[in-house]
Design a protein around this motif. Sequence first.
Motif, PDB file in Angstrom:
ATOM      1  N   THR A   1      55.252  28.235  44.688  1.00  0.00           N
ATOM      2  CA  THR A   1      54.266  27.253  44.491  1.00  0.00           C
ATOM      3  C   THR A   1      53.775  27.264  43.152  1.00  0.00           C
ATOM      4  O   THR A   1      53.818  28.675  42.611  1.00  0.00           O
ATOM      5  CB  THR A   1      52.934  27.702  45.711  1.00  0.00           C
ATOM      6  N   ASN A   2      52.913  26.314  42.550  1.00  0.00           N
ATOM      7  CA  ASN A   2      52.350  26.431  41.034  1.00  0.00           C
ATOM      8  C   ASN A   2      50.915  25.986  41.207  1.00  0.00           C
ATOM      9  O   ASN A   2      50.554  24.812  40.755  1.00  0.00           O
ATOM     10  CB  ASN A   2      53.254  25.651  40.281  1.00  0.00           C
ATOM     11  N   ASP A   3      49.709  26.744  41.555  1.00  0.00           N
ATOM     12  CA  ASP A   3      48.567  26.420  41.650  1.00  0.00           C
ATOM     13  C   ASP A   3      47.841  26.771  40.365  1.00  0.00           C
ATOM     14  O   ASP A   3      47.298  27.995  40.348  1.00  0.00           O
ATOM     15  CB  ASP A   3      47.941  26.950  42.795  1.00  0.00           C
ATOM     16  N   TRP A   4      48.230  26.249  39.305  1.00  0.00           N
ATOM     17  CA  TRP A   4      47.855  26.425  37.622  1.00  0.00           C
ATOM     18  C   TRP A   4      46.239  26.612  38.056  1.00  0.00           C
ATOM     19  O   TRP A   4      45.530  27.380  37.426  1.00  0.00           O
ATOM     20  CB  TRP A   4      48.140  25.622  37.091  1.00  0.00           C
ATOM     21  N   GLY A   5      45.434  25.475  38.608  1.00  0.00           N
ATOM     22  CA  GLY A   5      43.928  25.336  38.763  1.00  0.00           C
ATOM     23  C   GLY A   5      43.392  26.524  39.293  1.00  0.00           C
ATOM     24  O   GLY A   5      42.381  27.154  38.667  1.00  0.00           O
ATOM     25  N   SER A   6      43.747  27.160  40.566  1.00  0.00           N
ATOM     26  CA  SER A   6      43.505  28.387  40.904  1.00  0.00           C
ATOM     27  C   SER A   6      43.580  29.450  40.348  1.00  0.00           C
ATOM     28  O   SER A   6      42.840  30.413  40.122  1.00  0.00           O
ATOM     29  CB  SER A   6      44.006  28.585  42.405  1.00  0.00           C
ATOM     30  N   MET A   7      44.796  29.677  39.526  1.00  0.00           N
ATOM     31  CA  MET A   7      44.827  30.873  38.753  1.00  0.00           C
ATOM     32  C   MET A   7      44.186  30.721  37.408  1.00  0.00           C
ATOM     33  O   MET A   7      43.631  31.921  37.189  1.00  0.00           O
ATOM     34  CB  MET A   7      46.528  30.833  38.257  1.00  0.00           C
ATOM     35  N   THR A   8      43.921  29.639  36.941  1.00  0.00           N
ATOM     36  CA  THR A   8      42.925  29.671  35.639  1.00  0.00           C
ATOM     37  C   THR A   8      41.457  29.966  36.174  1.00  0.00           C
ATOM     38  O   THR A   8      40.710  30.818  35.319  1.00  0.00           O
ATOM     39  CB  THR A   8      43.127  28.216  35.068  1.00  0.00           C
ATOM     40  N   ALA A   9      41.094  29.703  37.400  1.00  0.00           N
ATOM     41  CA  ALA A   9      39.646  29.958  37.985  1.00  0.00           C
ATOM     42  C   ALA A   9      39.634  31.464  37.929  1.00  0.00           C
ATOM     43  O   ALA A   9      38.708  31.949  37.679  1.00  0.00           O
ATOM     44  CB  ALA A   9      39.505  29.104  39.216  1.00  0.00           C
ATOM     45  N   ALA A  10      40.622  32.015  38.735  1.00  0.00           N
ATOM     46  CA  ALA A  10      40.728  33.324  39.065  1.00  0.00           C
ATOM     47  C   ALA A  10      40.571  34.175  37.653  1.00  0.00           C
ATOM     48  O   ALA A  10      40.130  35.156  37.728  1.00  0.00           O
ATOM     49  CB  ALA A  10      41.904  33.656  40.014  1.00  0.00           C
ATOM     50  N   ALA A  11      41.526  33.736  36.752  1.00  0.00           N
ATOM     51  CA  ALA A  11      41.582  34.622  35.411  1.00  0.00           C
ATOM     52  C   ALA A  11      40.441  34.489  34.686  1.00  0.00           C
ATOM     53  O   ALA A  11      39.833  35.700  34.228  1.00  0.00           O
ATOM     54  CB  ALA A  11      42.534  33.856  34.613  1.00  0.00           C
ATOM     55  N   VAL A  12      39.460  33.549  34.780  1.00  0.00           N
ATOM     56  CA  VAL A  12      38.139  33.329  34.235  1.00  0.00           C
ATOM     57  C   VAL A  12      37.145  34.319  34.813  1.00  0.00           C
ATOM     58  O   VAL A  12      36.419  34.937  34.306  1.00  0.00           O
ATOM     59  CB  VAL A  12      37.580  31.879  34.213  1.00  0.00           C
ATOM     60  N   ILE A  13      37.294  34.432  36.214  1.00  0.00           N
ATOM     61  CA  ILE A  13      36.325  35.305  37.051  1.00  0.00           C
ATOM     62  C   ILE A  13      36.714  36.872  36.757  1.00  0.00           C
ATOM     63  O   ILE A  13      36.038  37.637  36.654  1.00  0.00           O
ATOM     64  CB  ILE A  13      36.561  35.000  38.630  1.00  0.00           C
ATOM     65  N   ILE A  14      38.266  37.159  36.401  1.00  0.00           N
ATOM     66  CA  ILE A  14      38.740  38.306  36.160  1.00  0.00           C
ATOM     67  C   ILE A  14      37.942  38.878  34.994  1.00  0.00           C
ATOM     68  O   ILE A  14      37.845  40.152  34.792  1.00  0.00           O
ATOM     69  CB  ILE A  14      40.058  38.581  36.379  1.00  0.00           C
ATOM     70  N   ALA A  15      37.992  38.110  33.868  1.00  0.00           N
ATOM     71  CA  ALA A  15      37.557  38.147  32.518  1.00  0.00           C
ATOM     72  C   ALA A  15      36.122  38.517  32.524  1.00  0.00           C
ATOM     73  O   ALA A  15      35.705  39.168  31.530  1.00  0.00           O
ATOM     74  CB  ALA A  15      37.888  37.115  31.736  1.00  0.00           C
ATOM     75  N   VAL A  16      35.210  38.103  33.393  1.00  0.00           N
ATOM     76  CA  VAL A  16      33.900  38.217  33.314  1.00  0.00           C
ATOM     77  C   VAL A  16      33.521  39.872  33.349  1.00  0.00           C
ATOM     78  O   VAL A  16      32.684  40.341  32.483  1.00  0.00           O
ATOM     79  CB  VAL A  16      33.235  37.432  34.450  1.00  0.00           C
ATOM     80  N   PRO A  17      34.023  40.515  34.407  1.00  0.00           N
ATOM     81  CA  PRO A  17      33.767  42.041  34.224  1.00  0.00           C
ATOM     82  C   PRO A  17      34.016  42.884  33.069  1.00  0.00           C
ATOM     83  O   PRO A  17      33.394  43.397  32.654  1.00  0.00           O
ATOM     84  CB  PRO A  17      34.335  42.519  35.520  1.00  0.00           C
ATOM     85  N   ALA A  18      35.469  42.417  32.623  1.00  0.00           N
ATOM     86  CA  ALA A  18      35.475  42.998  31.267  1.00  0.00           C
ATOM     87  C   ALA A  18      34.788  42.505  30.149  1.00  0.00           C
ATOM     88  O   ALA A  18      34.421  43.417  29.471  1.00  0.00           O
ATOM     89  CB  ALA A  18      37.212  42.514  30.867  1.00  0.00           C
TER      90      ALA A  18
END
Length: 293
Positions: free
Chosen positions: A254-271
């Motif tokens: 699978t290649n769900d780039w939309g979900s991966m970019t959204a998850a990456a943005v959320i992960i970057a918030v705590p950092a």
Amino acid sequence: MPRKPAAGKPAAGKPATRKRNQRHPLASVGLHAALALTAVIAVFPPLWLLITSFKPKNDAFSTSPVTHFTVANYTHVLADTAFLTWFQNSVIVVGLTTVIGVFIAATTGYAVSRFRFPGMRPLMWLLLITQMFPVAVLIVPLYNLMATLGLLNQPAGLVITYLTIAVPFCAWMMKGFFDTIPVEIDEAGRVDGLNPFGTFWRLVVPLARPGLAVTGFYTFVTAWAEVAYASAFMTGEENLTLAGGLQTFVNQYTNDWGSMTAAAVIIAVPAALVFAFAQRHLVSGLTAGTTKG
């Protein structure tokens, strides 16, 4: 008699000389252009990641700006995947790693800075040498060790692994920082009847906040952004951390780039929040930690 030129003014008929530290206009333009280009290169990847996270899945590879703004990617990540479980696992691992790592690094750095004992120099060299081994070399022996101890798929296994990465460097850094704190403070604590740990905890630690902030930030980032160990030591969707969970969005099936970019943005918030909290101490802490070896 001819009158001497006033002080600070060039003599008549002589061209004015440029001040030693004055930059040529062309050099100034070139410098600002280089800085602007560097800023654009640094900002573009995270900015494009943010833009892509608000695009529909079919427009993930489109080079145009957001034409159909949507938060469906974020909704899918938070509601239809195990992202919150991965987030909880990461918070547990990173929290334990940061607290334990800062404590061990601070006490080790203080002991090496203040006391002289047999094997001190070999210990410091050993801490330094451990930083020379790449992840690819260490991952197999660490995997075998964790399997023997029954720590695979356990948060404790990742915590121990991350401590082996963060503590040696942080201990060196804290040692350099404690070297900048006057020894007279320790002597005053002993006069007041404090034992070595009491002196460290009550008198030295409050003065070492910049160094502790740098140590905590480095330990946090080491555990929060690590991928190789998290992917190798943790299996099963309920045991994954954020690093392993991101890989489920894009793989050979699978290649769900939309979900991966959204998850990456959320992960970057705590950092980003941790950096904003610690940034006022980062410069002073890093500078102080490198003034003495």
